[in-house]
Enzyme design. Structure first.
Site, mmCIF file in Angstrom:
data_model
loop_
_atom_site.group_PDB
_atom_site.id
_atom_site.type_symbol
_atom_site.label_atom_id
_atom_site.label_comp_id
_atom_site.label_asym_id
_atom_site.label_seq_id
_atom_site.Cartn_x
_atom_site.Cartn_y
_atom_site.Cartn_z
ATOM 1 N N TYR A 138 37.606 49.169 -14.638
ATOM 2 C CA TYR A 138 38.695 49.769 -15.417
ATOM 3 C C TYR A 138 40.011 49.422 -14.729
ATOM 4 C CZ TYR A 138 41.362 53.563 -17.727
ATOM 5 O OH TYR A 138 42.279 54.305 -18.429
ATOM 6 N N LYS A 166 37.287 47.324 -18.792
ATOM 7 C CA LYS A 166 38.160 48.142 -19.653
ATOM 8 C C LYS A 166 39.580 47.705 -19.342
ATOM 9 C CE LYS A 166 39.571 52.858 -20.828
ATOM 10 N NZ LYS A 166 39.496 54.304 -20.444
#
Length: 295
Positions: A138, A166
């Site tokens: 992420y 992400k």
């Protein structure tokens, strides 16, 4: 090309954590999970930033992961947030998530301590090699204060369990570099950038507004994956106002929890230092929800 995290393509929803008197309200949480499953959400992402992971105790963090895995019961993937600015802590949480049956782990970039690119690599390498579930990197430098550079992600992609990214850098160039150079499944980390990112090869989104309108976000993602960009643009522009006017009011998850409170789906309670919207902001939020047709 089939990507490593293909099973997680589509709509993932970054779940809020409903609270009552400072404790997790598991009855309401169960209702929220059933709402997502009924909509057809592909993957549930509890205890991320949207789920207030920075302010939940480690014990409660683990309890929430176990609860969501149990409630989902295989009806959707579960990818909890298990990241930390401490590699040892991230590893402990990830091992717990694996033990209770999570399908993958969402690993926020170590924050505040601002590792070097070598530090990022070694951090994620430990998580990939010492656990047996797919890892989603992420990358959100606006919150963590440091970008994981594309070259670092390309190196990490060589590790078997690094499967997803992400992408929340806000940079289409960076996303394009990662998609072009790896076989990772890239998911948008910004609702309003879902369509632009999918146009260059991302495969879905980890959504905040999906807490409210998962069906609409599913329509956008499905249209983009099918190459129907005219339909995808229609959904993009319908959702864009909600993303801009709601999520822009304050730091996530303040606006989405306030919206869910207005819709009767949450108490709106948050853990400090998160605080409620001001009256003027609440009025603006109500107007946005009315305009969208939610109220």
């Amino acid at each position: 090309m089939t990507t490593k995290g293909e099973a997680f393509a589509g709509l993932s929803v970054a779940l809020t954590t409903p609270l009552k008197n400072g404790e997790v309200d598991y009855e309401v949480f169960g209702e929220q999970i059933e709402f997502q499953l009924a909509a057809g959400t592909n993957c549930l992402c509890p205890v991320g930033t949207t789920g207030e992971s920075p302010t939940l105790s480690h014990e409660v963090h683990e309890q929430v992961i176990a609860f969501v895995v149990e409630k989902a019961a295989g009806r959707a993937k579960v990818m909890p947030g298990t990241g930390s600015n401490s590699t040892a802590e991230a590893l402990r949480l990830t091992k717990f998530a694996e033990k209770v049956g999570a399908d993958a782990a969402l690993q926020v970039a170590p924050y505040y301590n601002k590792p070097t690119q070598k530090g990022f690599y070694e951090h994620f390498k430990v998580l990939a090699e010492e656990t047996g579930i797919p890892q989603c990197i992420y990358n959100i430098p606006g919150r963590t204060a440091k970008n994981i550079e594309p070259d670092t992600i390309v190196r990490l992609a060589e590790l078997e369990n690094i499967a997803l990214v992400k992408e929340a850098t806000g940079s289409l160039d960076q996303a394009s570099q990662v998609i072009a150079a790896t076989n990772l499944t890239v998911l948008s980390g910004d609702d309003s950038l879902t369509l632009p990112l999918m146009a260059v090869g991302a495969r879905g989104v980890v959504s905040v507004v999906g807490n409210l309108v998962p069906g609409d976000m599913l329509q956008l993602v499905a249209a983009a994956n099918a190459g129907d960009y005219e339909k995808a643009r229609q959904w993009h522009y319908k959702l864009f106002g909600l993303c801009r006017d709601m999520l822009g009011l304050a730091t996530n998850p303040i606006p989405v929890k306030s919206a869910m409170q207005m819709l009767g789906r949450d108490s709106g309670e948050m853990l400090l230092p998160m605080t409620p919207l001001e009256e003027s902001e609440m009025a603006s939020l109500r107007q946005t929800l009315v305009g969208y047709g939610l109220l």
